[in-house]
Design a protein around this motif. Sequence first.
Motif, PDB file in Angstrom:
ATOM      1  N   ARG A  75     -39.199  60.849 -43.002  1.00  0.00           N
ATOM      2  CA  ARG A  75     -40.290  59.877 -42.916  1.00  0.00           C
ATOM      3  C   ARG A  75     -41.090  60.097 -41.637  1.00  0.00           C
ATOM      4  N   ASN A  76     -40.412  60.429 -40.545  1.00  0.00           N
ATOM      5  CA  ASN A  76     -41.120  60.731 -39.301  1.00  0.00           C
ATOM      6  C   ASN A  76     -42.085  61.897 -39.486  1.00  0.00           C
ATOM      7  N   LEU A  77     -41.649  62.929 -40.190  1.00  0.00           N
ATOM      8  CA  LEU A  77     -42.507  64.087 -40.412  1.00  0.00           C
ATOM      9  C   LEU A  77     -43.714  63.719 -41.270  1.00  0.00           C
ATOM     10  N   GLU A  78     -43.488  62.886 -42.291  1.00  0.00           N
ATOM     11  CA  GLU A  78     -44.606  62.450 -43.135  1.00  0.00           C
ATOM     12  C   GLU A  78     -45.619  61.664 -42.310  1.00  0.00           C
ATOM     13  N   ARG A  79     -45.140  60.744 -41.500  1.00  0.00           N
ATOM     14  CA  ARG A  79     -46.040  59.922 -40.686  1.00  0.00           C
ATOM     15  C   ARG A  79     -46.762  60.762 -39.644  1.00  0.00           C
ATOM     16  N   TYR A  80     -46.050  61.706 -39.060  1.00  0.00           N
ATOM     17  CA  TYR A  80     -46.653  62.592 -38.068  1.00  0.00           C
ATOM     18  C   TYR A  80     -47.785  63.406 -38.701  1.00  0.00           C
ATOM     19  N   THR A  81     -47.535  63.960 -39.868  1.00  0.00           N
ATOM     20  CA  THR A  81     -48.547  64.769 -40.548  1.00  0.00           C
ATOM     21  C   THR A  81     -49.794  63.941 -40.846  1.00  0.00           C
ATOM     22  N   VAL A  82     -49.597  62.713 -41.307  1.00  0.00           N
ATOM     23  CA  VAL A  82     -50.733  61.831 -41.612  1.00  0.00           C
ATOM     24  C   VAL A  82     -51.530  61.529 -40.345  1.00  0.00           C
ATOM     25  N   MET A 111     -45.149  59.903 -30.515  1.00  0.00           N
ATOM     26  CA  MET A 111     -44.010  59.480 -31.328  1.00  0.00           C
ATOM     27  C   MET A 111     -42.718  59.522 -30.515  1.00  0.00           C
ATOM     28  N   LYS A 112     -42.570  60.508 -29.646  1.00  0.00           N
ATOM     29  CA  LYS A 112     -41.391  60.566 -28.784  1.00  0.00           C
ATOM     30  C   LYS A 112     -41.282  59.302 -27.935  1.00  0.00           C
ATOM     31  N   ARG A 113     -42.435  58.785 -27.508  1.00  0.00           N
ATOM     32  CA  ARG A 113     -42.438  57.642 -26.598  1.00  0.00           C
ATOM     33  C   ARG A 113     -42.384  56.298 -27.306  1.00  0.00           C
ATOM     34  N   THR A 114     -42.843  56.223 -28.533  1.00  0.00           N
ATOM     35  CA  THR A 114     -43.029  54.905 -29.150  1.00  0.00           C
ATOM     36  C   THR A 114     -42.304  54.690 -30.476  1.00  0.00           C
ATOM     37  N   ALA A 115     -42.023  55.727 -31.240  1.00  0.00           N
ATOM     38  CA  ALA A 115     -41.455  55.538 -32.578  1.00  0.00           C
ATOM     39  C   ALA A 115     -39.966  55.202 -32.473  1.00  0.00           C
ATOM     40  N   PRO A 116     -39.521  54.090 -33.053  1.00  0.00           N
ATOM     41  CA  PRO A 116     -38.100  53.725 -33.001  1.00  0.00           C
ATOM     42  C   PRO A 116     -37.209  54.822 -33.596  1.00  0.00           C
ATOM     43  N   SER A 119     -36.269  59.390 -30.613  1.00  0.00           N
ATOM     44  CA  SER A 119     -35.660  60.165 -29.535  1.00  0.00           C
ATOM     45  C   SER A 119     -34.355  60.821 -29.965  1.00  0.00           C
ATOM     46  N   LEU A 120     -33.670  60.232 -30.949  1.00  0.00           N
ATOM     47  CA  LEU A 120     -32.423  60.807 -31.442  1.00  0.00           C
ATOM     48  C   LEU A 120     -32.612  61.674 -32.676  1.00  0.00           C
ATOM     49  N   VAL A 121     -33.574  61.329 -33.509  1.00  0.00           N
ATOM     50  CA  VAL A 121     -33.701  61.989 -34.818  1.00  0.00           C
ATOM     51  C   VAL A 121     -34.892  62.931 -34.876  1.00  0.00           C
ATOM     52  N   ASP A 122     -35.989  62.574 -34.292  1.00  0.00           N
ATOM     53  CA  ASP A 122     -37.323  63.165 -34.447  1.00  0.00           C
ATOM     54  C   ASP A 122     -37.538  63.681 -35.863  1.00  0.00           C
ATOM     55  N   PHE A 123     -37.684  65.005 -36.068  1.00  0.00           N
ATOM     56  CA  PHE A 123     -37.904  65.528 -37.417  1.00  0.00           C
ATOM     57  C   PHE A 123     -36.621  66.083 -38.030  1.00  0.00           C
ATOM     58  N   GLY A 124     -35.491  65.713 -37.429  1.00  0.00           N
ATOM     59  CA  GLY A 124     -34.208  66.128 -37.978  1.00  0.00           C
ATOM     60  C   GLY A 124     -33.567  67.271 -37.229  1.00  0.00           C
ATOM     61  N   ASP A 171     -41.095  72.445 -29.022  1.00  0.00           N
ATOM     62  CA  ASP A 171     -39.880  71.666 -29.234  1.00  0.00           C
ATOM     63  C   ASP A 171     -38.930  71.809 -28.041  1.00  0.00           C
ATOM     64  N   THR A 172     -38.709  73.029 -27.606  1.00  0.00           N
ATOM     65  CA  THR A 172     -37.794  73.274 -26.494  1.00  0.00           C
ATOM     66  C   THR A 172     -38.299  72.644 -25.197  1.00  0.00           C
ATOM     67  N   LEU A 173     -39.571  72.835 -24.898  1.00  0.00           N
ATOM     68  CA  LEU A 173     -40.107  72.351 -23.625  1.00  0.00           C
ATOM     69  C   LEU A 173     -40.292  70.841 -23.614  1.00  0.00           C
ATOM     70  N   VAL A 174     -40.678  70.250 -24.731  1.00  0.00           N
ATOM     71  CA  VAL A 174     -40.808  68.784 -24.776  1.00  0.00           C
ATOM     72  C   VAL A 174     -39.442  68.126 -24.638  1.00  0.00           C
ATOM     73  N   HIS A 175     -38.430  68.682 -25.302  1.00  0.00           N
ATOM     74  CA  HIS A 175     -37.090  68.128 -25.141  1.00  0.00           C
ATOM     75  C   HIS A 175     -36.630  68.240 -23.683  1.00  0.00           C
ATOM     76  N   LEU A 176     -36.953  69.334 -23.011  1.00  0.00           N
ATOM     77  CA  LEU A 176     -36.636  69.462 -21.599  1.00  0.00           C
ATOM     78  C   LEU A 176     -37.346  68.388 -20.788  1.00  0.00           C
ATOM     79  N   ALA A 177     -38.626  68.165 -21.074  1.00  0.00           N
ATOM     80  CA  ALA A 177     -39.399  67.156 -20.338  1.00  0.00           C
ATOM     81  C   ALA A 177     -38.777  65.771 -20.473  1.00  0.00           C
TER      82      ALA A 177
END
Length: 205
Positions: A75-82, A111-116, A119-124, A171-177
């Motif tokens: 669902r996160n991926l669908e919302r992100y794409t939209v 989405m990293k900052r605001t989507a419930p 931070s644990l699931v993101d796009f799987g 993905d790698t650098l944002v997770h590091l940030a």
Amino acid sequence: MKPVPPATSLRRAPVQRRSAERLTRILDACADLLDEVGYDALSTRAVAQRASVPIGSVYRFFGNKRQMADALAQRNLERYTVRVGERLRQAGEDGGWRTAMDVVLDEYLEMKRTAPGFSLVDFGNQIPVGARAEPNHRVADRLTELLSGYLDREPDEDLRRVFLIAVETADTLVHLAFRVAPEGDQRIIDEAREMLRAYLARVLD
């Protein structure tokens, strides 16, 4: 490099509006509880209680919490794409790939900052919820479909490879940030943006 098929975590797809609304409440509850208690302490019973649905309703859609978290990631991926598509339509085509790249990265950061639960699931692509490789391929597939017309490029294997490399790098650098700072270390994000611009300029200009 064939596209990865969509994830299918649902035991049964909702047909009626009431069933779809119940599924939405279940996934919303799952996302909130992931933020509150983490994946290890997450339970289908707690999700049912938070969503105010019978436990049987949860099991109608999901066999376990892993499937539920995978569905949330989808669902996160669908919302992100939209959201990316909407912002690109508002921006127009004048900015080319640079505008597209900023939109793609900025929406991911938002989405990293605001989507419930994000931070644990993101796009799987975070263990133990899912393996990293497959979801990043799905994101690359979506971006190839979404951006090929915007960039006036064929959605071929070369373009998909470009987006896959960009997605893996981001993905790698944002997770590091976000490991360095709760809201994402801005210096690392800025470096990631510059790296992506340098790479994409070489292959897309």
